[in-house]
Every structure is written in C-alpha cells, then in structure tokens.
Design a protein around this motif. Sequence first.
Motif, mmCIF file in Angstrom:
data_model
loop_
_atom_site.group_PDB
_atom_site.id
_atom_site.type_symbol
_atom_site.label_atom_id
_atom_site.label_comp_id
_atom_site.label_asym_id
_atom_site.label_seq_id
_atom_site.Cartn_x
_atom_site.Cartn_y
_atom_site.Cartn_z
ATOM 1 N N LEU A 85 0.815 -1.211 0.000
ATOM 2 C CA LEU A 85 0.000 0.000 0.000
ATOM 3 C C LEU A 85 0.856 1.271 0.000
ATOM 4 O O LEU A 85 0.571 2.222 -0.730
ATOM 5 N N GLU A 86 1.907 1.283 0.793
ATOM 6 C CA GLU A 86 2.739 2.482 0.914
ATOM 7 C C GLU A 86 3.442 2.818 -0.403
ATOM 8 O O GLU A 86 3.486 3.988 -0.813
ATOM 9 N N THR A 87 3.977 1.813 -1.079
ATOM 10 C CA THR A 87 4.648 2.048 -2.358
ATOM 11 C C THR A 87 3.648 2.500 -3.415
ATOM 12 O O THR A 87 3.920 3.421 -4.186
ATOM 13 N N ALA A 88 2.481 1.865 -3.435
ATOM 14 C CA ALA A 88 1.444 2.259 -4.393
ATOM 15 C C ALA A 88 1.009 3.701 -4.150
ATOM 16 O O ALA A 88 0.859 4.490 -5.099
ATOM 17 N N HIS A 89 0.840 4.068 -2.885
ATOM 18 C CA HIS A 89 0.438 5.438 -2.539
ATOM 19 C C HIS A 89 1.491 6.438 -3.009
ATOM 20 O O HIS A 89 1.163 7.463 -3.622
ATOM 21 N N ALA A 90 2.760 6.144 -2.730
ATOM 22 C CA ALA A 90 3.845 7.040 -3.138
ATOM 23 C C ALA A 90 3.894 7.174 -4.659
ATOM 24 O O ALA A 90 4.099 8.268 -5.196
ATOM 25 N N ASP A 91 3.704 6.062 -5.359
ATOM 26 C CA ASP A 91 3.703 6.072 -6.828
ATOM 27 C C ASP A 91 2.536 6.900 -7.367
ATOM 28 O O ASP A 91 2.712 7.709 -8.281
ATOM 29 N N HIS A 92 1.352 6.705 -6.808
ATOM 30 C CA HIS A 92 0.185 7.468 -7.258
ATOM 31 C C HIS A 92 0.367 8.960 -6.981
ATOM 32 O O HIS A 92 -0.006 9.801 -7.798
ATOM 33 N N LYS A 123 -14.457 7.033 -8.285
ATOM 34 C CA LYS A 123 -13.575 6.810 -7.145
ATOM 35 C C LYS A 123 -13.054 5.364 -7.189
ATOM 36 O O LYS A 123 -13.811 4.433 -7.491
ATOM 37 N N ILE A 124 -11.781 5.200 -6.873
ATOM 38 C CA ILE A 124 -11.155 3.872 -6.830
ATOM 39 C C ILE A 124 -10.488 3.716 -5.480
ATOM 40 O O ILE A 124 -9.624 4.506 -5.101
ATOM 41 N N GLU A 125 -10.914 2.703 -4.740
ATOM 42 C CA GLU A 125 -10.336 2.419 -3.438
ATOM 43 C C GLU A 125 -9.170 1.450 -3.619
ATOM 44 O O GLU A 125 -9.322 0.391 -4.238
ATOM 45 N N ILE A 126 -8.024 1.815 -3.082
ATOM 46 C CA ILE A 126 -6.841 0.959 -3.113
ATOM 47 C C ILE A 126 -6.729 0.367 -1.706
ATOM 48 O O ILE A 126 -6.578 1.085 -0.719
ATOM 49 N N ILE A 127 -6.812 -0.975 -1.623
ATOM 50 C CA ILE A 127 -6.871 -1.673 -0.329
ATOM 51 C C ILE A 127 -5.624 -2.547 -0.149
ATOM 52 O O ILE A 127 -5.217 -3.258 -1.074
ATOM 53 N N ARG A 128 -5.083 -2.511 1.058
ATOM 54 C CA ARG A 128 -3.962 -3.419 1.385
ATOM 55 C C ARG A 128 -4.463 -4.855 1.282
ATOM 56 O O ARG A 128 -5.496 -5.209 1.830
ATOM 57 N N ASN A 129 -3.724 -5.693 0.588
ATOM 58 C CA ASN A 129 -4.103 -7.097 0.414
ATOM 59 C C ASN A 129 -3.858 -7.874 1.693
ATOM 60 O O ASN A 129 -2.945 -7.654 2.408
#
Length: 129
Positions: A85-92, A123-129
């Motif tokens: 999640l953290e890497t995806a957030h930083a990338d986004h 809206k797109i929710e990005i959820i930790r797997n």
Amino acid sequence: MGKFKIAHTMIRVLDLDHSLEFYKEALGFEEVKRRDEPKYEFTLVFLGDGSPNCHQLELTYNYGQGVPYDLGTAYGHLAVVVDDLETAHADHKAKGYNPTEPKGLSGDGKPRYYFITDPDGYKIEIIRN
C-alpha cells in the motif's frame, strides 16, 4: 440453478484513450479485448489484472458524448487490492493522481486503504491485500 461468477463491471467514459492510459498506468490493468461497433456508435474495452479468468472492467465509450457523464448518487467506488500500500500510494502521488491519505478502520492504527479518482470522476479504493 447453476453457479454464478461475476464477469465484469461497466463504466462509461468520455475520453477512451485518456481512461485507458489511466487504468494501465495507475493500476497496471491490461486490455483483454475490444469490441468496436461503429454501426451502433460505441466501443467496449475490457481490462483485467493479467490473472486468468479475472473480474474485468469494461470501459464503454459512446461516440459523440460531448459532456461528462453524471455519476449520480448510486455509484460508490471500484475497489482493488495491492500488496504494498505504501509504495502504491507514493507512486500514485508522484504521478499526480492526488491520492487521499491512507486510513485504517481496524483500530490498530495501520493504514488499510486510500482513494484515487479516474479521469471521469469515478472513485477507486486501493486496499492493502
């Protein structure tokens, strides 16, 4: 009665190329199939995550739609899972998708999800797997 499996979710998009770029770049989705119907003035593009038999996102482009669609109050959001999640957030954030700050609901203080918005306002929710 037979067993049912969800096949796809459809959303209407104003600019097909812009939406394809977003879903490929922001979420890594791949084009699975495309159906052009000039006679009926629409194009359908199905996107997937690359796994076999995955749930697909159908982008429907209607020719001549000159104004953004009214999303109304019935639509909530599309949700996808990600391992980091953290890497995806930083990338986004780096790519200018303006993600919300990660939040959590479990009470352990660990962020579990955040949201981004596609070019049409979905809206797109990005959820930790």
